[in-house]
Design a protein around this motif. Structure first.
Motif, PDB file in Angstrom:
ATOM      1  N   SER A  87       0.859  -1.173   0.000  1.00  0.00           N
ATOM      2  CA  SER A  87       0.000   0.000   0.000  1.00  0.00           C
ATOM      3  C   SER A  87       0.900   1.228   0.000  1.00  0.00           C
ATOM      4  CB  SER A  87      -0.892   0.001   1.249  1.00  0.00           C
ATOM      5  OG  SER A  87      -1.444   1.282   1.435  1.00  0.00           O
ATOM      6  N   HIS A  88       0.746   2.063  -1.048  1.00  0.00           N
ATOM      7  CA  HIS A  88       1.630   3.232  -1.171  1.00  0.00           C
ATOM      8  C   HIS A  88       1.504   4.181   0.008  1.00  0.00           C
ATOM      9  CE1 HIS A  88       3.267   2.289  -5.008  1.00  0.00           C
ATOM     10  NE2 HIS A  88       2.055   2.101  -5.520  1.00  0.00           N
ATOM     11  N   ASN A  89       0.288   4.291   0.541  1.00  0.00           N
ATOM     12  CA  ASN A  89       0.060   5.256   1.614  1.00  0.00           C
ATOM     13  C   ASN A  89       0.320   4.680   2.990  1.00  0.00           C
ATOM     14  OD1 ASN A  89      -0.826   7.421  -0.084  1.00  0.00           O
ATOM     15  ND2 ASN A  89      -2.649   6.192  -0.446  1.00  0.00           N
ATOM     16  N   PHE A  90       0.459   3.376   3.079  1.00  0.00           N
ATOM     17  CA  PHE A  90       0.577   2.757   4.389  1.00  0.00           C
ATOM     18  C   PHE A  90       1.533   1.557   4.271  1.00  0.00           C
ATOM     19  CE2 PHE A  90      -2.074   0.812   8.055  1.00  0.00           C
ATOM     20  CZ  PHE A  90      -1.157   1.311   8.962  1.00  0.00           C
ATOM     21  N   PRO A  91       2.851   1.847   4.161  1.00  0.00           N
ATOM     22  CA  PRO A  91       3.828   0.832   3.752  1.00  0.00           C
ATOM     23  C   PRO A  91       4.020  -0.331   4.731  1.00  0.00           C
ATOM     24  CG  PRO A  91       4.869   3.004   4.058  1.00  0.00           C
ATOM     25  CD  PRO A  91       3.426   3.177   4.352  1.00  0.00           C
ATOM     26  N   VAL A  92       3.416  -0.251   5.921  1.00  0.00           N
ATOM     27  CA  VAL A  92       3.628  -1.317   6.896  1.00  0.00           C
ATOM     28  C   VAL A  92       3.048  -2.660   6.406  1.00  0.00           C
ATOM     29  CG1 VAL A  92       1.545  -0.971   8.291  1.00  0.00           C
ATOM     30  CG2 VAL A  92       3.647  -1.732   9.385  1.00  0.00           C
ATOM     31  N   TRP A  93       1.986  -2.578   5.586  1.00  0.00           N
ATOM     32  CA  TRP A  93       1.394  -3.811   5.053  1.00  0.00           C
ATOM     33  C   TRP A  93       2.135  -4.215   3.783  1.00  0.00           C
ATOM     34  CZ3 TRP A  93      -1.970  -5.884   8.344  1.00  0.00           C
ATOM     35  CH2 TRP A  93      -2.665  -5.039   9.199  1.00  0.00           C
ATOM     36  N   LYS A  94       3.245  -4.881   3.932  1.00  0.00           N
ATOM     37  CA  LYS A  94       4.025  -5.278   2.772  1.00  0.00           C
ATOM     38  C   LYS A  94       4.247  -6.788   2.809  1.00  0.00           C
ATOM     39  CE  LYS A  94       7.913  -3.952  -0.009  1.00  0.00           C
ATOM     40  NZ  LYS A  94       9.137  -3.212  -0.155  1.00  0.00           N
ATOM     41  N   ASN A  95       3.758  -7.468   1.774  1.00  0.00           N
ATOM     42  CA  ASN A  95       3.891  -8.931   1.674  1.00  0.00           C
ATOM     43  C   ASN A  95       3.425  -9.646   2.940  1.00  0.00           C
ATOM     44  OD1 ASN A  95       4.897  -8.895  -0.959  1.00  0.00           O
ATOM     45  ND2 ASN A  95       6.928  -8.357  -0.194  1.00  0.00           N
ATOM     46  N   VAL A  96       2.231  -9.288   3.401  1.00  0.00           N
ATOM     47  CA  VAL A  96       1.677  -9.908   4.607  1.00  0.00           C
ATOM     48  C   VAL A  96       0.646 -10.965   4.199  1.00  0.00           C
ATOM     49  CG1 VAL A  96       0.471  -9.489   6.782  1.00  0.00           C
ATOM     50  CG2 VAL A  96       1.956  -7.722   5.837  1.00  0.00           C
ATOM     51  N   LEU A  97       0.831 -12.181   4.671  1.00  0.00           N
ATOM     52  CA  LEU A  97      -0.116 -13.260   4.357  1.00  0.00           C
ATOM     53  C   LEU A  97      -1.328 -13.128   5.279  1.00  0.00           C
ATOM     54  CD1 LEU A  97       2.460 -16.107   3.828  1.00  0.00           C
ATOM     55  CD2 LEU A  97       0.823 -15.306   2.110  1.00  0.00           C
ATOM     56  N   LEU A  98      -2.144 -12.131   4.954  1.00  0.00           N
ATOM     57  CA  LEU A  98      -3.253 -11.761   5.838  1.00  0.00           C
ATOM     58  C   LEU A  98      -4.298 -12.860   5.986  1.00  0.00           C
ATOM     59  CD1 LEU A  98      -4.218  -8.055   5.197  1.00  0.00           C
ATOM     60  CD2 LEU A  98      -4.048  -9.177   7.409  1.00  0.00           C
ATOM     61  N   CYS A  99      -4.627 -13.518   4.871  1.00  0.00           N
ATOM     62  CA  CYS A  99      -5.684 -14.533   4.941  1.00  0.00           C
ATOM     63  C   CYS A  99      -5.271 -15.675   5.868  1.00  0.00           C
ATOM     64  CB  CYS A  99      -6.016 -15.062   3.547  1.00  0.00           C
ATOM     65  SG  CYS A  99      -6.922 -13.854   2.576  1.00  0.00           S
ATOM     66  N   ARG A 100      -4.021 -16.142   5.720  1.00  0.00           N
ATOM     67  CA  ARG A 100      -3.568 -17.247   6.568  1.00  0.00           C
ATOM     68  C   ARG A 100      -3.620 -16.828   8.045  1.00  0.00           C
ATOM     69  NH1 ARG A 100       2.427 -19.324   6.113  1.00  0.00           N
ATOM     70  NH2 ARG A 100       1.887 -19.774   3.948  1.00  0.00           N
ATOM     71  N   LEU A 101      -3.206 -15.601   8.284  1.00  0.00           N
ATOM     72  CA  LEU A 101      -3.186 -15.090   9.656  1.00  0.00           C
ATOM     73  C   LEU A 101      -4.581 -15.089  10.295  1.00  0.00           C
ATOM     74  CD1 LEU A 101      -0.763 -12.346  10.291  1.00  0.00           C
ATOM     75  CD2 LEU A 101      -2.951 -12.121  11.439  1.00  0.00           C
ATOM     76  N   ILE A 102      -5.561 -14.617   9.518  1.00  0.00           N
ATOM     77  CA  ILE A 102      -6.945 -14.582  10.020  1.00  0.00           C
ATOM     78  C   ILE A 102      -7.474 -16.011  10.188  1.00  0.00           C
ATOM     79  CG2 ILE A 102      -9.319 -13.873   9.444  1.00  0.00           C
ATOM     80  CD1 ILE A 102      -7.482 -11.537  10.270  1.00  0.00           C
ATOM     81  N   GLU A 103      -7.144 -16.860   9.219  1.00  0.00           N
ATOM     82  CA  GLU A 103      -7.612 -18.253   9.274  1.00  0.00           C
ATOM     83  C   GLU A 103      -7.076 -18.952  10.517  1.00  0.00           C
ATOM     84  OE1 GLU A 103      -6.370 -19.850   5.503  1.00  0.00           O
ATOM     85  OE2 GLU A 103      -7.980 -18.806   4.430  1.00  0.00           O
ATOM     86  N   GLU A 104      -5.773 -18.772  10.811  1.00  0.00           N
ATOM     87  CA  GLU A 104      -5.164 -19.455  11.960  1.00  0.00           C
ATOM     88  C   GLU A 104      -5.712 -18.925  13.278  1.00  0.00           C
ATOM     89  OE1 GLU A 104      -0.975 -20.658   9.769  1.00  0.00           O
ATOM     90  OE2 GLU A 104      -0.938 -19.127  11.329  1.00  0.00           O
ATOM     91  N   ARG A 105      -5.900 -17.629  13.329  1.00  0.00           N
ATOM     92  CA  ARG A 105      -6.316 -17.049  14.608  1.00  0.00           C
ATOM     93  C   ARG A 105      -7.812 -17.185  14.883  1.00  0.00           C
ATOM     94  NH1 ARG A 105      -4.065 -11.827  17.661  1.00  0.00           N
ATOM     95  NH2 ARG A 105      -5.690 -11.711  19.205  1.00  0.00           N
TER      96      ARG A 105
END
Ligand SMILES: [Zn+2]
Length: 326
Positions: A87-105
């Motif tokens: 995300s150009h405006n919010f660089p902290v989200w870079k190559n984050v496997l978000l779906c897996r993270l939500i699925e596991e938690r």
């Protein structure tokens, strides 16, 4: 009896939102938190998971009762891998496997797409486009994004970038765009570009900008698209001209899309769209002058009514459409 819910998440540049919806898509609990740009990834993830916990506990829902989750992300995504790429405006989200993270938690199947594609899906599932098979959704705010529904289905294209109308050329040798090119629609009609153009003109001594300058107490750095909208609504010719020009460029880009894809409707959301007539009249006029006689009268450009829930509703619609893999 066990309840069954859908989790909707919207990770934007200003807000992070979480909601819980029933299987029909009716939101039963929602919460948002402001984005803090100084946070690292762990802190941002903590915020996201904290918001999810809040919407779950508001419904006394347990993790096992959430069946599917949809994530709207304000940047580049890899839908197959369930990854937030950039995300150009919010660089902290870079190559984050978000779906897996939500699925596991949270123990549910998760799906991700970008905010513009999901805005289109939200319109198709819950908005004014429920009976429209071919349309373009545009979000005009800080940047300009777009999503396409063709033959009733979200069309992603080869790289998931279909509908990215913000980076089509509308003015040769025009102003520089965030993508590095010049003359893109986003560089001429986004909220950011409107404010930049106003500041440039005022700095260069254009006295017509005096009313705008007055609204920000003489502090030119505080001129935003919101300031211009306020001035335009008060009848300020300088601001009205800026929206007129933005509408013209939007009309040029939209006309290319309509001619290429034979679209029936164009629906526009995002902060700049709240300008209403001031923006939509020049869009429609330009479109009218550029389309072929036959579809000219039939093609309508309308304002989205989903407001800031477009991302969440799109996320819910995405999870609903993937129900077979929950
Ligand atoms: Zn661009």
């Amino acid at each position: 009896m066990k309840q069954r819910y859908i989790l909707g998440l919207d990770i934007g540049n200003t807000w992070i939102r979480a909601c819980l919806a029933n299987l029909k898509g009716t939101i039963v609990s929602v919460r948002k938190g402001g984005v803090n740009r100084s946070w690292n990834l762990a802190q941002s993830l903590d915020q996201l998971c904290g918001l999810i916990e809040i919407v779950l506990s508001a419904c006394t829902a347990k993790s096992g009762e959430v069946r599917g989750a949809g994530i709207s992300f304000g940047g580049l995504v890899d839908c197959q891998q369930g990854k937030a790429i950039l995300s150009h405006n919010f660089p902290v989200w870079k190559n984050v496997l978000l779906c897996r993270l939500i699925e596991e938690r949270f123990g549910c199947k998760a799906f991700i797409d970008n905010d513009a594609n999901l805005g289109a899906l939200a319109e198709s599932a819950f908005g004014q486009m429920r009976n429209v098979r071919n349309f373009l959704y545009l979000t005009v705010s800080t940047g300009i994004g777009g999503g396409l529904i063709l033959d009733g289905e979200l069309y992603r294209g080869e790289h998931g970038l279909a509908g990215e109308i913000g980076h089509t050329l509308v003015q040769e040798n025009g102003p520089r765009c965030t993508c590095g090119k010049s003359g893109c629609l986003e560089a001429l009609a986004s909220g950011t570009s409107l404010a930049r153009k106003a500041r440039e003109e005022i700095t260069q001594g254009n006295k017509k900008g005096n009313k705008v300058l007055k609204l920000v107490g003489g502090r030119i750095e505080n001129v935003t698209a919101r300031t211009l909208l306020k001035a335009a609504q008060m009848g300020d010719p300088f601001s009205l001209q800026l929206f007129q020009d933005a509408g013209k460029y939007l009309g040029i880009a939209i006309a290319q899309a309509v001619l290429l894809l034979d679209l029936e409707r164009v629906v526009i959301g995002g902060g700049v769209a709240s300008a209403g007539k001031i923006l939509f009249d020049p869009i429609q006029d330009t479109l009218h002058s550029l389309l072929l006689p036959e579809p000219r009268e039939a093609v309508r450009v309308i304002r989205s009514r989903l407001g800031d829930r477009a991302g969440l509703l799109g996320a819910i619609a995405l999870a609903q459409r993937r129900r077979d893999s929950w």
